[in-house]
Design a protein around this motif. Structure first.
Motif, mmCIF file in Angstrom:
data_model
loop_
_atom_site.group_PDB
_atom_site.id
_atom_site.type_symbol
_atom_site.label_atom_id
_atom_site.label_comp_id
_atom_site.label_asym_id
_atom_site.label_seq_id
_atom_site.Cartn_x
_atom_site.Cartn_y
_atom_site.Cartn_z
ATOM 1 N N VAL A 139 0.866 -1.174 0.000
ATOM 2 C CA VAL A 139 0.000 0.000 0.000
ATOM 3 C C VAL A 139 0.899 1.219 0.000
ATOM 4 O O VAL A 139 1.693 1.422 0.922
ATOM 5 C CB VAL A 139 -0.938 0.019 1.221
ATOM 6 N N VAL A 140 0.812 2.025 -1.044
ATOM 7 C CA VAL A 140 1.698 3.171 -1.246
ATOM 8 C C VAL A 140 0.967 4.456 -0.865
ATOM 9 O O VAL A 140 -0.011 4.838 -1.531
ATOM 10 C CB VAL A 140 2.158 3.248 -2.717
ATOM 11 N N PHE A 141 1.422 5.122 0.186
ATOM 12 C CA PHE A 141 0.843 6.415 0.529
ATOM 13 C C PHE A 141 1.203 7.425 -0.544
ATOM 14 O O PHE A 141 2.371 7.611 -0.888
ATOM 15 C CB PHE A 141 1.349 6.889 1.890
ATOM 16 N N SER A 142 0.177 8.090 -1.067
ATOM 17 C CA SER A 142 0.355 9.119 -2.071
ATOM 18 C C SER A 142 -0.434 10.351 -1.635
ATOM 19 O O SER A 142 -0.751 10.492 -0.450
ATOM 20 C CB SER A 142 -0.095 8.619 -3.445
ATOM 21 N N SER A 143 -0.754 11.226 -2.547
ATOM 22 C CA SER A 143 -1.349 12.506 -2.174
ATOM 23 C C SER A 143 -2.345 12.986 -3.219
ATOM 24 O O SER A 143 -2.144 12.785 -4.420
ATOM 25 C CB SER A 143 -0.245 13.554 -2.015
ATOM 26 N N GLY A 144 -3.398 13.647 -2.739
ATOM 27 C CA GLY A 144 -4.325 14.313 -3.641
ATOM 28 C C GLY A 144 -3.697 15.495 -4.349
ATOM 29 O O GLY A 144 -4.286 16.043 -5.301
ATOM 30 N N ASN A 145 -2.496 15.898 -3.920
ATOM 31 C CA ASN A 145 -1.795 17.007 -4.574
ATOM 32 C C ASN A 145 -1.463 16.725 -6.031
ATOM 33 O O ASN A 145 -1.153 17.650 -6.778
ATOM 34 C CB ASN A 145 -0.497 17.342 -3.832
ATOM 35 N N ILE A 146 -1.512 15.460 -6.436
ATOM 36 C CA ILE A 146 -1.166 15.162 -7.830
ATOM 37 C C ILE A 146 -2.290 15.557 -8.786
ATOM 38 O O ILE A 146 -2.081 15.612 -9.991
ATOM 39 C CB ILE A 146 -0.812 13.683 -8.029
ATOM 40 N N TYR A 147 -3.485 15.868 -8.255
ATOM 41 C CA TYR A 147 -4.616 16.241 -9.101
ATOM 42 C C TYR A 147 -4.589 17.732 -9.439
ATOM 43 O O TYR A 147 -3.985 18.542 -8.726
ATOM 44 C CB TYR A 147 -5.928 15.931 -8.388
ATOM 45 N N PRO A 148 -5.284 18.131 -10.486
ATOM 46 C CA PRO A 148 -5.422 19.559 -10.790
ATOM 47 C C PRO A 148 -6.444 20.212 -9.856
ATOM 48 O O PRO A 148 -7.291 19.530 -9.264
ATOM 49 C CB PRO A 148 -5.938 19.563 -12.237
ATOM 50 N N PHE A 149 -6.366 21.515 -9.707
ATOM 51 C CA PHE A 149 -7.421 22.267 -9.045
ATOM 52 C C PHE A 149 -8.672 22.178 -9.922
ATOM 53 O O PHE A 149 -8.582 22.231 -11.158
ATOM 54 C CB PHE A 149 -7.014 23.733 -8.885
ATOM 55 N N THR A 150 -9.828 22.026 -9.287
ATOM 56 C CA THR A 150 -11.070 21.890 -10.028
ATOM 57 C C THR A 150 -12.138 22.810 -9.448
ATOM 58 O O THR A 150 -12.045 23.230 -8.282
ATOM 59 C CB THR A 150 -11.591 20.440 -9.978
ATOM 60 N N PRO A 151 -13.169 23.150 -10.233
ATOM 61 C CA PRO A 151 -14.252 23.977 -9.703
ATOM 62 C C PRO A 151 -14.876 23.352 -8.464
ATOM 63 O O PRO A 151 -15.121 22.131 -8.428
ATOM 64 C CB PRO A 151 -15.255 24.031 -10.865
ATOM 65 N N VAL A 152 -15.135 24.174 -7.462
ATOM 66 C CA VAL A 152 -15.648 23.695 -6.189
ATOM 67 C C VAL A 152 -16.954 22.923 -6.368
ATOM 68 O O VAL A 152 -17.192 21.909 -5.699
ATOM 69 C CB VAL A 152 -15.837 24.880 -5.222
ATOM 70 N N MET A 191 -0.514 -3.868 -5.647
ATOM 71 C CA MET A 191 -0.354 -2.591 -4.943
ATOM 72 C C MET A 191 -1.670 -1.835 -4.881
ATOM 73 O O MET A 191 -2.583 -2.076 -5.675
ATOM 74 C CB MET A 191 0.680 -1.705 -5.648
ATOM 75 N N THR A 192 -1.726 -0.894 -3.944
ATOM 76 C CA THR A 192 -2.788 0.114 -3.893
ATOM 77 C C THR A 192 -2.143 1.479 -3.747
ATOM 78 O O THR A 192 -1.289 1.672 -2.876
ATOM 79 C CB THR A 192 -3.749 -0.107 -2.707
ATOM 80 N N MET A 193 -2.531 2.430 -4.603
ATOM 81 C CA MET A 193 -2.103 3.820 -4.474
ATOM 82 C C MET A 193 -3.113 4.543 -3.586
ATOM 83 O O MET A 193 -4.289 4.673 -3.948
ATOM 84 C CB MET A 193 -2.005 4.491 -5.842
ATOM 85 N N PHE A 194 -2.646 5.006 -2.445
ATOM 86 C CA PHE A 194 -3.489 5.548 -1.386
ATOM 87 C C PHE A 194 -3.381 7.074 -1.430
ATOM 88 O O PHE A 194 -2.496 7.670 -0.818
ATOM 89 C CB PHE A 194 -2.982 4.979 -0.051
ATOM 90 N N ARG A 195 -4.277 7.724 -2.200
ATOM 91 C CA ARG A 195 -4.198 9.170 -2.422
ATOM 92 C C ARG A 195 -4.988 9.905 -1.337
ATOM 93 O O ARG A 195 -6.218 9.994 -1.391
ATOM 94 C CB ARG A 195 -4.727 9.514 -3.817
ATOM 95 N N LEU A 196 -4.266 10.465 -0.382
ATOM 96 C CA LEU A 196 -4.851 11.030 0.837
ATOM 97 C C LEU A 196 -4.794 12.547 0.854
ATOM 98 O O LEU A 196 -3.796 13.137 0.460
ATOM 99 C CB LEU A 196 -4.080 10.478 2.049
ATOM 100 N N ASN A 197 -5.891 13.178 1.327
ATOM 101 C CA ASN A 197 -5.845 14.579 1.764
ATOM 102 C C ASN A 197 -7.141 14.906 2.506
ATOM 103 O O ASN A 197 -8.201 14.456 2.074
ATOM 104 C CB ASN A 197 -5.651 15.529 0.589
#
Length: 338
Positions: A139-152, A191-197
């Motif tokens: 299980v790989v800790f990753s981040s929501g930071n890899i995504y683009p900013f999106t409309p709220v 594996m699992t990519m664990f995209r956290l924020n």
């Protein structure tokens, strides 16, 4: 939530579902980078769940362990510890072979000016780890930071949205995923990519930053007017429950709470409890860094601790002047500079 003892006890309290899944877990569990913000509580939670399940699986925490007290506390909780500089390949290769790995090692803050270290930790080291643990599930800790900013109003990015990282930290996080993904394809490693924020512990997190600003009568900047948060205990539990869903190619799961939280609303709720009126500066932008975690909620259920409960706990924590960590989230950052 008024004492560190209460906080640690709650963080180490497994759900029935986690106990059931840990009962079925084959092999020992290695937590790489256990010395960070979330690592100690995740390792203690895993050990508690395995004990409750009647299992004998070892939970092994690996870190440099510059803090001897943290090492001792883990050992007292039933977690074996190994002091290791993961960037030292001789030390890495000497680590025990296990069937289950939670990869939490990485670098974020202090990237600016030491970009080379962040890239070494976030992209070079994953390749060395993936090669050594090619026969494990990871299980790989990753981040929501890899995504683009999106409309709220869109409710956050799902796993189907292509990454679009901004800044070297976020780019290196995507690099970490891609390197692990390469070895997953190369060796068939599940594996699992664990995209956290963003995870919340009473000692750090978005809500604590807002509460302290209100209590100290400092202005709250509203340019980043919305965020996602999740109780650290729930995030830790979901990380452990990601072990059975590891796959090749890697599974990808966004991890956060169900709400698109308004910073203005959260601050006003905290202000009511603290007894002070928040001071705001600026106006909310139309976009934010937001994740849609519907997939994880379908897999694991909604977080056990609600947003309002987190607000109550945070207000109590600040009112009691309890210990906090100097580990800001920098959730307001919009240029990717950490």
């Amino acid at each position: 939530m008024r004492t560190v003892a209460q906080l640690e006890a709650r963080l180490a309290q497994p759900s029935d579902q986690l106990v059931e899944e840990m009962a079925a877990l084959q092999g020992d569990l290695l937590v790489l980078g256990v010395g960070g913000k979330m690592g100690p509580s995740l390792a203690r939670l895993a050990a508690a769940a395995i004990r409750k399940a009647g299992g004998s699986n070892r939970v092994i925490g690996v870190s440099r362990f510059s803090n001897e007290e943290a090492k001792r506390e883990l050992e007292e909780a039933g977690v074996e510890t190994i002091s290791c500089d993961l960037l030292d390949d001789e030390q890495l290769q000497a680590l025990p072979d296990v069937q289950n790995v939670i990869y939490m090692a990485g670098n974020k803050f202090g990237t600016t000016g030491r970009e080379y270290f962040t890239w070494a930790m976030n992209t070079y080291l994953p390749g060395r780890v993936a090669a050594k643990y090619r026969n494990s599930r990871i299980v790989v800790f990753s981040s929501g930071n890899i995504y683009p900013f999106t409309p709220v109003g869109l409710g956050g990015t799902s796993e189907a949205i292509a990454p679009e990282p901004k800044g070297e930290y976020a780019e290196s996080c995507l690099g970490r995923e891609r390197v692990f993904e390469y070895f997953s394809h190369q060796y068939g490693t599940p594996m699992t990519m664990f995209r956290l924020n963003y995870a919340i512990d009473m000692r750090y997190g978005v809500l604590l930053e807002l509460a302290r600003a209100i209590n100290e009568e400092r202005p709250i900047q509203l340019a980043t007017g919305h965020a996602n948060v999740i109780w650290q205990g729930d995030a830790n539990e979901m990380a452990l429950r990601c072990l059975p869903i590891c796959s090749n190619p890697p599974n990808i799961v966004n991890i956060t709470g169900p709400e698109t939280m308004s910073i203005r609303w959260a601050a006003e709720e905290l202000g009511k409890r603290i007894g002070k009126t928040p001071i705001f500066q600026g106006a909310e932008s139309e976009t934010a860094l937001l994740s849609n975690a519907s997939k994880s909620h379908q897999l694991f259920g909604y977080p056990r601790v609600s947003l309002l409960q987190l607000i109550d706990w945070t207000a109590d924590w600040v009112a009691e002047d309890n210990p906090t960590w100097n580990k800001p989230t920098h959730f307001q950052e919009r240029e990717g500079k950490f």
